[in-house]
Structure formats: structure tokens, C-alpha cells
Design a protein around this motif. Sequence first.
Motif, PDB file in Angstrom:
ATOM      1  N   PRO A   1      19.808 157.231 -24.142  1.00 50.09           N
ATOM      2  CA  PRO A   1      18.805 156.238 -24.699  1.00 50.09           C
ATOM      3  C   PRO A   1      19.437 155.347 -25.648  1.00 50.09           C
ATOM      4  O   PRO A   1      20.368 155.578 -26.532  1.00 50.09           O
ATOM      5  N   PHE A   2      18.632 154.133 -26.129  1.00 45.47           N
ATOM      6  CA  PHE A   2      19.165 153.228 -26.848  1.00 45.47           C
ATOM      7  C   PHE A   2      19.424 153.809 -28.142  1.00 45.47           C
ATOM      8  O   PHE A   2      20.128 153.569 -29.034  1.00 45.47           O
ATOM      9  N   ASP A   3      18.463 154.603 -28.744  1.00 43.40           N
ATOM     10  CA  ASP A   3      18.181 155.373 -30.021  1.00 43.40           C
ATOM     11  C   ASP A   3      17.899 156.619 -29.798  1.00 43.40           C
ATOM     12  O   ASP A   3      18.542 157.282 -28.831  1.00 43.40           O
ATOM     13  N   VAL A   4      16.918 157.294 -30.381  1.00 42.03           N
ATOM     14  CA  VAL A   4      16.868 158.726 -30.233  1.00 42.03           C
ATOM     15  C   VAL A   4      16.098 159.196 -29.130  1.00 42.03           C
ATOM     16  O   VAL A   4      16.161 160.221 -28.248  1.00 42.03           O
TER      17      VAL A   4
ATOM     18  N   ARG B   1      14.071 159.046 -25.509  1.00 40.65           N
ATOM     19  CA  ARG B   1      14.226 158.668 -24.139  1.00 40.65           C
ATOM     20  C   ARG B   1      12.842 157.798 -23.735  1.00 40.65           C
ATOM     21  O   ARG B   1      11.931 157.974 -24.117  1.00 40.65           O
ATOM     22  N   GLU B   2      13.413 156.698 -22.922  1.00 44.06           N
ATOM     23  CA  GLU B   2      12.053 155.958 -22.380  1.00 44.06           C
ATOM     24  C   GLU B   2      11.957 156.251 -21.002  1.00 44.06           C
ATOM     25  O   GLU B   2      13.035 156.583 -20.176  1.00 44.06           O
ATOM     26  N   LEU B   3      10.850 155.633 -20.398  1.00 47.33           N
ATOM     27  CA  LEU B   3      10.447 155.818 -19.006  1.00 47.33           C
ATOM     28  C   LEU B   3      11.198 154.713 -18.146  1.00 47.33           C
ATOM     29  O   LEU B   3      11.403 153.525 -18.481  1.00 47.33           O
ATOM     30  N   LEU B   4      11.573 155.198 -16.873  1.00 49.89           N
ATOM     31  CA  LEU B   4      12.032 154.137 -16.015  1.00 49.89           C
ATOM     32  C   LEU B   4      10.977 153.422 -15.553  1.00 49.89           C
ATOM     33  O   LEU B   4       9.840 153.906 -15.303  1.00 49.89           O
ATOM     34  N   PRO B   5      11.176 152.196 -14.741  1.00 50.75           N
ATOM     35  CA  PRO B   5       9.939 151.520 -14.028  1.00 50.75           C
ATOM     36  C   PRO B   5       9.569 151.756 -12.805  1.00 50.75           C
ATOM     37  O   PRO B   5       9.697 151.362 -11.801  1.00 50.75           O
ATOM     38  N   PHE B   6       9.067 153.171 -12.949  1.00 53.53           N
ATOM     39  CA  PHE B   6       8.517 153.999 -11.676  1.00 53.53           C
ATOM     40  C   PHE B   6       7.378 153.064 -10.748  1.00 53.53           C
ATOM     41  O   PHE B   6       6.842 152.570 -11.676  1.00 53.53           O
ATOM     42  N   ARG B   7       7.455 153.146  -9.724  1.00 52.33           N
ATOM     43  CA  ARG B   7       6.467 152.441  -9.038  1.00 52.33           C
ATOM     44  C   ARG B   7       6.273 152.970  -7.537  1.00 52.33           C
ATOM     45  O   ARG B   7       7.374 153.393  -6.909  1.00 52.33           O
TER      46      ARG B   7
ATOM     47  N   GLY C   1      11.407 144.476 -22.933  1.00 50.61           N
ATOM     48  CA  GLY C   1      10.077 144.503 -23.526  1.00 50.61           C
ATOM     49  C   GLY C   1       9.024 145.296 -22.492  1.00 50.61           C
ATOM     50  O   GLY C   1       9.453 145.514 -21.370  1.00 50.61           O
ATOM     51  N   GLY C   2       7.940 145.818 -22.896  1.00 51.02           N
ATOM     52  CA  GLY C   2       6.677 146.320 -21.788  1.00 51.02           C
ATOM     53  C   GLY C   2       6.839 147.791 -22.096  1.00 51.02           C
ATOM     54  O   GLY C   2       7.399 148.543 -23.338  1.00 51.02           O
ATOM     55  N   ASN C   3       6.597 148.569 -21.117  1.00 51.75           N
ATOM     56  CA  ASN C   3       6.504 149.996 -21.002  1.00 51.75           C
ATOM     57  C   ASN C   3       7.551 150.863 -20.683  1.00 51.75           C
ATOM     58  O   ASN C   3       7.429 151.951 -20.851  1.00 51.75           O
ATOM     59  N   SER C   4       8.592 150.172 -20.049  1.00 56.08           N
ATOM     60  CA  SER C   4       9.821 150.909 -19.563  1.00 56.08           C
ATOM     61  C   SER C   4      10.893 150.103 -19.667  1.00 56.08           C
ATOM     62  O   SER C   4      10.888 149.092 -20.061  1.00 56.08           O
ATOM     63  N   VAL C   5      12.066 151.003 -19.678  1.00 54.73           N
ATOM     64  CA  VAL C   5      13.349 150.314 -19.583  1.00 54.73           C
ATOM     65  C   VAL C   5      13.783 149.868 -18.366  1.00 54.73           C
ATOM     66  O   VAL C   5      13.217 150.317 -17.384  1.00 54.73           O
ATOM     67  N   TYR C   6      14.681 149.115 -18.237  1.00 56.41           N
ATOM     68  CA  TYR C   6      15.482 148.233 -17.015  1.00 56.41           C
ATOM     69  C   TYR C   6      14.504 147.721 -16.158  1.00 56.41           C
ATOM     70  O   TYR C   6      14.348 148.046 -14.937  1.00 56.41           O
ATOM     71  N   PRO C   7      13.521 146.854 -16.596  1.00 60.03           N
ATOM     72  CA  PRO C   7      12.570 146.127 -15.824  1.00 60.03           C
ATOM     73  C   PRO C   7      13.333 145.256 -14.783  1.00 60.03           C
ATOM     74  O   PRO C   7      12.848 144.751 -13.651  1.00 60.03           O
TER      75      PRO C   7
END
Length: 195
Positions: free
Chosen positions: A176-179, A181-187, A4-10
Motif C-alpha cells: 500500500p501507499f501507506d499502512v 491496503r486499499e480496494l482495487l477498482p473491481f467491476r 481519487g475516489g473509492n479505489s486505487v489504480y482507476p
Amino acid sequence: FAQGGNSVYPFLNIPVSARQAALGGDAVSIRDYDVNFAAVNPALLNADMHNQLSVNVALYLADSKYGTVNYARDLDNGNLVFASARYMDYGKMPRTDEAGFENGEFGATDASLGFGYAKQFEDEWSIGASVQFVTSTIDSYSSMAVAGTAGVSYHFQKTNETVGLVFRNFGYQIKPFDVERELLPFRVDLGYTKY
């Protein structure tokens, strides 16, 4: 839920130990013997962590299980290395169709394996970096990524103060899970500690 949220691997931003959680979860400037802090800011590696091993296991929200392992070694002359692993098991969840009828169960897990290096200049300045291989599975879907962390710390010996700056979880989702690519939880975290 794991993604959930804006990025993967929270799960990469969950505190790696009970002590870190008690200190607010983002303690990026505590420089002492606790090897767990090197997983958050590799620049915090120091000779007091030599041969320290930490194993953490916790029950998390909604029957999830979370665990970490961290180990550090001093290679002399200001060169330090560490290894880390973490996992999150979200347990079994009911599989339902659009109408809400149950059709079995499925599971979800996240895991990472990482290695890091730090260089200590004299007694004050340290720089460090780490790389992690990250994987996530939800039912029959899976994803993989490479994530990096880089930091710097300055320790004032006379007053026992430390300043730390760290760039966490930058990288690339290899699969990616699907097609898409998602953002990593950069901070980016900046911290100050006096004790």
C-alpha cells in the motif's frame, strides 16, 4: 489526480484504445480482429487476432499521457495467449506546503504489465483470464498490486451476435501507499453486441 475516489489504480478502467472509447469504453462483447478488446475481456481472444499488435498513445486530461500495448497469439486447438501493458503519466505538479507556498515539483505515474490466456470451445464458447502486475508512484510514495480479470463469451455465428460477461480488476494490493491496503477498482460487466 491518480488516486481519487473509492479505489486505487482507476487507470485500469480507462479505455485501452480509441475504438473502445468511441464505443462507450466498456465494450466487453465485441468479437473481431481487434486485440485491444482482449485487454478488457480475455474471453474475446480469437484466431482473427493472431499476431496482431496494437500500440495506442493519447494525451489525456490536464497534460496527462496514456498509452497501451496489446499483442495476441493463437497457439492452435483453441488456445490463445496475449500480453498487455499500459501506463499513465500524470506529469509534473507543484509541491506546496500547508500555506500554499511552492516548494518544487513532484510527479505521479501508474503502470501495469499483464498476460492472459483464453480457451475457445468449438466456435461459440470462450473463457479467458488474465493477470496484471500493477504499480503506482506519487512523489516518494509507491504501491504495488496483482489484479485479475476473468470472462466468458458466447458468439452466435449465424446471426453474428456476441454476449460477454467479465469480472475485472479483482486482486490484492501487495504494497500500500501507506499502512492501510486499499480496494482495487473491481467491476462486473455484461455486454451484448450484434453486427
